[in-house]
Design a protein around this motif. Sequence first.
Motif, PDB file in Angstrom:
ATOM      1  N   LEU A  25      -5.840   7.169   2.937  1.00 17.08           N
ATOM      2  CA  LEU A  25      -4.961   6.295   3.715  1.00 17.08           C
ATOM      3  C   LEU A  25      -5.409   6.226   5.176  1.00 17.08           C
ATOM      4  O   LEU A  25      -5.490   5.140   5.752  1.00 17.08           O
ATOM      5  CB  LEU A  25      -3.516   6.784   3.621  1.00 17.08           C
ATOM      6  N   ALA A  26      -5.720   7.384   5.756  1.00 16.85           N
ATOM      7  CA  ALA A  26      -6.127   7.385   7.169  1.00 16.85           C
ATOM      8  C   ALA A  26      -7.390   6.556   7.352  1.00 16.85           C
ATOM      9  O   ALA A  26      -7.508   5.761   8.284  1.00 16.85           O
ATOM     10  CB  ALA A  26      -6.356   8.814   7.644  1.00 16.85           C
ATOM     11  N   ALA A  27      -8.347   6.713   6.425  1.00 16.04           N
ATOM     12  CA  ALA A  27      -9.600   5.951   6.534  1.00 16.04           C
ATOM     13  C   ALA A  27      -9.319   4.459   6.385  1.00 16.04           C
ATOM     14  O   ALA A  27      -9.826   3.641   7.153  1.00 16.04           O
ATOM     15  CB  ALA A  27     -10.589   6.420   5.466  1.00 16.04           C
ATOM     16  N   LEU A  28      -8.472   4.110   5.407  1.00 14.33           N
ATOM     17  CA  LEU A  28      -8.212   2.691   5.144  1.00 14.33           C
ATOM     18  C   LEU A  28      -7.533   2.006   6.326  1.00 14.33           C
ATOM     19  O   LEU A  28      -7.859   0.876   6.665  1.00 14.33           O
ATOM     20  CB  LEU A  28      -7.329   2.540   3.902  1.00 14.33           C
ATOM     21  N   LEU A  29      -6.579   2.690   6.948  1.00 13.51           N
ATOM     22  CA  LEU A  29      -5.841   2.041   8.039  1.00 13.51           C
ATOM     23  C   LEU A  29      -6.778   1.601   9.155  1.00 13.51           C
ATOM     24  O   LEU A  29      -6.560   0.573   9.788  1.00 13.51           O
ATOM     25  CB  LEU A  29      -4.772   2.985   8.593  1.00 13.51           C
ATOM     26  N   ILE A  30      -7.827   2.379   9.401  1.00 14.67           N
ATOM     27  CA  ILE A  30      -8.754   2.007  10.465  1.00 14.67           C
ATOM     28  C   ILE A  30      -9.805   1.017   9.956  1.00 14.67           C
ATOM     29  O   ILE A  30     -10.071  -0.004  10.583  1.00 14.67           O
ATOM     30  CB  ILE A  30      -9.428   3.257  11.066  1.00 14.67           C
ATOM     31  N   VAL A  31     -10.376   1.316   8.786  1.00 16.60           N
ATOM     32  CA  VAL A  31     -11.466   0.465   8.288  1.00 16.60           C
ATOM     33  C   VAL A  31     -10.966  -0.937   7.940  1.00 16.60           C
ATOM     34  O   VAL A  31     -11.676  -1.921   8.112  1.00 16.60           O
ATOM     35  CB  VAL A  31     -12.138   1.124   7.070  1.00 16.60           C
ATOM     36  N   LYS A  32      -9.712  -1.022   7.515  1.00 13.70           N
ATOM     37  CA  LYS A  32      -9.136  -2.324   7.189  1.00 13.70           C
ATOM     38  C   LYS A  32      -9.248  -3.249   8.409  1.00 13.70           C
ATOM     39  O   LYS A  32      -9.608  -4.411   8.283  1.00 13.70           O
ATOM     40  CB  LYS A  32      -7.661  -2.122   6.826  1.00 13.70           C
ATOM     41  N   GLU A  33      -8.958  -2.722   9.576  1.00 15.53           N
ATOM     42  CA  GLU A  33      -9.042  -3.548  10.792  1.00 15.53           C
ATOM     43  C   GLU A  33     -10.490  -3.905  11.111  1.00 15.53           C
ATOM     44  O   GLU A  33     -10.779  -4.981  11.623  1.00 15.53           O
ATOM     45  CB  GLU A  33      -8.411  -2.819  11.979  1.00 15.53           C
ATOM     46  N   LYS A  34     -11.392  -2.966  10.802  1.00  8.35           N
ATOM     47  CA  LYS A  34     -12.812  -3.273  11.028  1.00  8.35           C
ATOM     48  C   LYS A  34     -13.250  -4.387  10.101  1.00  8.35           C
ATOM     49  O   LYS A  34     -13.958  -5.303  10.496  1.00  8.35           O
ATOM     50  CB  LYS A  34     -13.658  -2.030  10.705  1.00  8.35           C
ATOM     51  N   GLU A  35     -12.827  -4.291   8.840  1.00  9.45           N
ATOM     52  CA  GLU A  35     -13.278  -5.271   7.849  1.00  9.45           C
ATOM     53  C   GLU A  35     -12.706  -6.652   8.149  1.00  9.45           C
ATOM     54  O   GLU A  35     -13.405  -7.649   8.073  1.00  9.45           O
ATOM     55  CB  GLU A  35     -12.864  -4.809   6.452  1.00  9.45           C
ATOM     56  N   TYR A  36     -11.417  -6.729   8.508  1.00 11.38           N
ATOM     57  CA  TYR A  36     -10.794  -8.026   8.768  1.00 11.38           C
ATOM     58  C   TYR A  36     -11.194  -8.602  10.122  1.00 11.38           C
ATOM     59  O   TYR A  36     -11.116  -9.793  10.339  1.00 11.38           O
ATOM     60  CB  TYR A  36      -9.276  -7.908   8.717  1.00 11.38           C
ATOM     61  N   GLY A  37     -11.565  -7.719  11.059  1.00 12.30           N
ATOM     62  CA  GLY A  37     -11.898  -8.207  12.393  1.00 12.30           C
ATOM     63  C   GLY A  37     -10.766  -7.998  13.384  1.00 12.30           C
ATOM     64  O   GLY A  37     -10.914  -8.248  14.578  1.00 12.30           O
ATOM     65  N   MET A  97       0.836  -1.192   0.000  1.00 12.09           N
ATOM     66  CA  MET A  97       0.000   0.000   0.000  1.00 12.09           C
ATOM     67  C   MET A  97       0.879   1.252   0.000  1.00 12.09           C
ATOM     68  O   MET A  97       0.451   2.326  -0.394  1.00 12.09           O
ATOM     69  CB  MET A  97      -0.899   0.008   1.227  1.00 12.09           C
ATOM     70  N   ILE A  98       2.133   1.102   0.445  1.00 17.35           N
ATOM     71  CA  ILE A  98       3.055   2.222   0.506  1.00 17.35           C
ATOM     72  C   ILE A  98       3.216   2.861  -0.885  1.00 17.35           C
ATOM     73  O   ILE A  98       3.396   4.066  -1.001  1.00 17.35           O
ATOM     74  CB  ILE A  98       4.416   1.749   1.068  1.00 17.35           C
ATOM     75  N   TYR A  99       3.128   2.050  -1.929  1.00 20.78           N
ATOM     76  CA  TYR A  99       3.256   2.615  -3.280  1.00 20.78           C
ATOM     77  C   TYR A  99       2.129   3.590  -3.559  1.00 20.78           C
ATOM     78  O   TYR A  99       2.305   4.624  -4.185  1.00 20.78           O
ATOM     79  CB  TYR A  99       3.250   1.502  -4.330  1.00 20.78           C
ATOM     80  N   LEU A 100       0.952   3.207  -3.076  1.00 19.75           N
ATOM     81  CA  LEU A 100      -0.224   4.051  -3.298  1.00 19.75           C
ATOM     82  C   LEU A 100      -0.028   5.422  -2.658  1.00 19.75           C
ATOM     83  O   LEU A 100      -0.442   6.442  -3.198  1.00 19.75           O
ATOM     84  CB  LEU A 100      -1.448   3.358  -2.695  1.00 19.75           C
ATOM     85  N   VAL A 101       0.649   5.421  -1.499  1.00 15.92           N
ATOM     86  CA  VAL A 101       0.854   6.665  -0.765  1.00 15.92           C
ATOM     87  C   VAL A 101       1.561   7.692  -1.651  1.00 15.92           C
ATOM     88  O   VAL A 101       1.227   8.868  -1.652  1.00 15.92           O
ATOM     89  CB  VAL A 101       1.682   6.398   0.510  1.00 15.92           C
ATOM     90  N   TYR A 102       2.548   7.222  -2.412  1.00 17.71           N
ATOM     91  CA  TYR A 102       3.305   8.178  -3.218  1.00 17.71           C
ATOM     92  C   TYR A 102       2.829   8.251  -4.657  1.00 17.71           C
ATOM     93  O   TYR A 102       2.971   9.283  -5.308  1.00 17.71           O
ATOM     94  CB  TYR A 102       4.798   7.849  -3.117  1.00 17.71           C
ATOM     95  N   LEU A 103       2.275   7.141  -5.126  1.00 11.74           N
ATOM     96  CA  LEU A 103       1.838   7.128  -6.520  1.00 11.74           C
ATOM     97  C   LEU A 103       0.628   8.027  -6.746  1.00 11.74           C
ATOM     98  O   LEU A 103       0.556   8.761  -7.740  1.00 11.74           O
ATOM     99  CB  LEU A 103       1.496   5.686  -6.916  1.00 11.74           C
ATOM    100  N   LEU A 104      -0.305   7.988  -5.816  1.00 17.39           N
ATOM    101  CA  LEU A 104      -1.569   8.709  -6.028  1.00 17.39           C
ATOM    102  C   LEU A 104      -1.349  10.226  -6.168  1.00 17.39           C
ATOM    103  O   LEU A 104      -1.794  10.805  -7.157  1.00 17.39           O
ATOM    104  CB  LEU A 104      -2.542   8.370  -4.892  1.00 17.39           C
ATOM    105  N   PRO A 105      -0.645  10.878  -5.227  1.00 19.50           N
ATOM    106  CA  PRO A 105      -0.458  12.320  -5.391  1.00 19.50           C
ATOM    107  C   PRO A 105       0.369  12.665  -6.641  1.00 19.50           C
ATOM    108  O   PRO A 105       0.048  13.619  -7.347  1.00 19.50           O
ATOM    109  CB  PRO A 105       0.304  12.728  -4.125  1.00 19.50           C
ATOM    110  N   ILE A 106       1.393  11.852  -6.899  1.00 22.17           N
ATOM    111  CA  ILE A 106       2.229  12.141  -8.074  1.00 22.17           C
ATOM    112  C   ILE A 106       1.401  12.022  -9.341  1.00 22.17           C
ATOM    113  O   ILE A 106       1.465  12.863 -10.236  1.00 22.17           O
ATOM    114  CB  ILE A 106       3.441  11.174  -8.113  1.00 22.17           C
ATOM    115  N   MET A 107       0.551  10.987  -9.391  1.00 15.78           N
ATOM    116  CA  MET A 107      -0.290  10.817 -10.584  1.00 15.78           C
ATOM    117  C   MET A 107      -1.257  11.970 -10.738  1.00 15.78           C
ATOM    118  O   MET A 107      -1.485  12.459 -11.844  1.00 15.78           O
ATOM    119  CB  MET A 107      -1.050   9.500 -10.501  1.00 15.78           C
ATOM    120  N   ILE A 108      -1.845  12.396  -9.621  1.00 13.01           N
ATOM    121  CA  ILE A 108      -2.784  13.521  -9.700  1.00 13.01           C
ATOM    122  C   ILE A 108      -2.075  14.745 -10.276  1.00 13.01           C
ATOM    123  O   ILE A 108      -2.563  15.390 -11.204  1.00 13.01           O
ATOM    124  CB  ILE A 108      -3.374  13.839  -8.309  1.00 13.01           C
TER     125      ILE A 108
END
Lengths: 370, 531
Positions: free
Chosen positions: A190-202, A22-33
Amino acid sequence: MRLGAIRAYMLKEFIDLKRSKMIYLVYLLPIMILILFGYGIRLEVTHARTIVIDQDNSKLSIDLAHAFMHSKYFDTKILPITPDEALASMKRAKTDIIIIIPPSFEKNLLKGLKSEIGVFIDASFPLRGRVMQGYVQGVLLNKASEYLPPQKIPLILINQRLLFNQAMRDENAIVPGLIALALLVAPAILAALLIVKEKEYGTIFNFYASPLSKAEFLIAKLTPPFVLHSVNIFIAFFIATYIFDVPFRGSFALFWVASELYVAVAVGIGLLVSIITRTQIAATVLAMLITIIPSFLYSGMLMPISAMEGGSYIEAHLFPVMYYSYILYDTFLIGQGLQSSTIILYLSILALYGTGLILIGSKLLKKELS
Amino acid sequence: MLEVKNLTVRYGKKIAIKNATFNAHNKEIVGLIGADGAGKSSTLHAIAGVQRFEGEVVFNGYAYHSPAEAEPLKSQIALMPQGLGLVLYPDLSVKEHFEFFKRIRGVKDDPAYEERLLKMAGLYKFQDRLAKNLSGGMKQKLSLICTLLHRPKLLILDEPTTGVDPLSRRELWEILDETRHAQDIVILYSTAYMQEAQQMDKILLFDEGEIIAQGKAEELLKSAEPYTYEETSCDECFCFDKRCYSLKPLPVPHAKPTLEALFFINALKKGKKETRFQIKPKKVQTPPIIVEAKGLTKRFGDFVADDHIDLTLHAGEILGLLGANGAGKTTFIKMLLGLYPIDEGELWLLGKKIESYEDRIELKNYIGYMSQNFALYKDMTIKENMEYFGKLHELPSKTIAQKIEELSQGLGFAEYLDEFPTSLPMGINQRFSLATAILHEPVVLFLDEPTSGVDTIARAGFWKLLHELKRKWRISILITTHYMSEAEYCDRVVVLKEGKKIVDDTPQHLHELYPGLSFEEIFINFYKETK
């Protein structure tokens, strides 16, 4: 506050981000935008393919035709063809503008008679057509003012000077707005995913059922997106100034502080999103929805806020984007910095937004199943 | 000592558990037994302090009434929620999990204890393996030892063994047993497997949001004895698995009850009646061999989900495909159906060799399929669902209406036709899913885990229904399950372990080989042999 627990939780987040790629997404998304939209959004028109048909062949007409030659906005050819042939070329989408200077153009003008120049513009894309129309009119009036005898001038007065963006470069107008977009969307997701990921997985049960406090959990969860995206502030600066050649006239410190506050705001938005969503997909979509649209509309990228009225004016002031992009445009293009009271006000509003969102989020976050 | 007093959990208007009251003493393992939706998880979540509740919980003299009040106790509580490896992070290794749980719980390093836990769980050699690469059983053992790291005084385990292979299940029990002898601990343990009840000090039976009975296994069995009889024909009674349960005396000798008896007796006391299935007989012509699979193999990357599986399903046979989660059961059924391409091996369906998509299309109308978790459209009523599936098989509207009428009467869900699947108990959904799968009168049925999580009575009814279908239609059935005890009701069983076939035999023959043992115990032998 147990620092050991927070550190362990954060370490886990970093390992997880790295191994799950997911770290790639952190840098790829803003650069792509920045890169995609930076090159993609073009409001100005350059190299409009222009045909000048000079039926007069006088000094004035030749001079007029040459005015179109020495500009990056026009690719001009002076061709000895008939208007019909030129029109046919426009129909085949080979030509954007046709300018026809009629016979006895110079003679008529000198005699003080009315004279008409034929201008045909391909307006299949209305915005592009209107922009080209403006250019042509500008060039013609400019020339006209040079040649008309002085007593005629009062009728036409052109005294324009472009401020802050003298070169009228699209990049200068758009790239700072894109920074406001990129630094809001990516940290929020990213902030939303880090928390929701734990909710989704349990795995969220590890928090619920442990002595970990809400504050400890939030610090551990919100620090990684904040820190990782702080790097993007520098990347965005680099892309704007080196790749798009946007000037930077203000203070870098101001730009940096404002950007950090803005990333904190984005992280706060992500936190709120994570509270009302359960799945990663819903969190991503919601985070994008509430960040991208206001960023586009209210960053001043497409339309200045001061030109807005009523509802849109109020909405623009409700979203944090406007305050940050004001500071951005100032630091990049104007440079008045902290001397402006507006900038100080907007900076404090951003700080207020950041702390406010995170406080509301931590109040709403429950350490139990909902 | 844990005391639970009048514990009630609501979700909006729905009551998940009503007035649960029980005690658990130190070093005791208290079992919560019941179907999905009976209220076990809600009870455990409330006690663990992660779910709002009404009533009171007292642990070692400290009383709490809400998650906030339970906060000071959390350093003493451990919760392992339901679901395989749910508390694990897929991208973290075994060792990193240990570090993580130690730190967030603020536990001091204790290498000797940690090593002992890892060795107990058989994970000592796999410390660098990522959680996502562990088998289901290993995941559960890792989850368990992670919850034991901080030496909890109250250990709450929510279905730790569901879907886990019997050998891992036994090892999990050994860890628990060792732990409670070594330290003061109260263990709450929920399960869907009745067989595990024997090892528990106390049992709570859950049904429809209530605790219907509690006590030691022997006491409970004794209380069921007066109502349990040998198999006979009777009204106002439930009969299943060679026993009949009745409140009124029956003119046959008493039989030895199992814990399941208590659920039947409870249903009788509530005035429920056994659903009598009526299925119209039908003549079907089929080849003697319905499915013949030779060396079927499916790979996902490096992972071999099914490794050269041979299997034969004869006409009019109920074949049980057993195994833990991840053993390759669903993948196998999906290969038979053509939902996954076959990587290797040969397949004949109804005497026809399957080589292309066209071969399958011709057979579609002879095959009925019921997927895991019942693939129903939850925004359509039962009737609309059935009509939709009927139209998919291109049945004329008149036939569909007639069939819905006949099956909903025969399978006992006529009164629910206009309801939505989400508002119905699992047992009803299970029957109507089956009705949907047999709407077009197939000659062979593939059922993927139809009994998982369903309550005892509905499960008993479902097996009866399958046998009735087999008798009246001579239909052939391939059914998967992770309940080893259900081998009893099959004509033949195949057991898969990590993609390989380890058993292919008839229940009778297995009983002859291992007299006096339950299927659970029989299969453990096979698991051990292939370790």
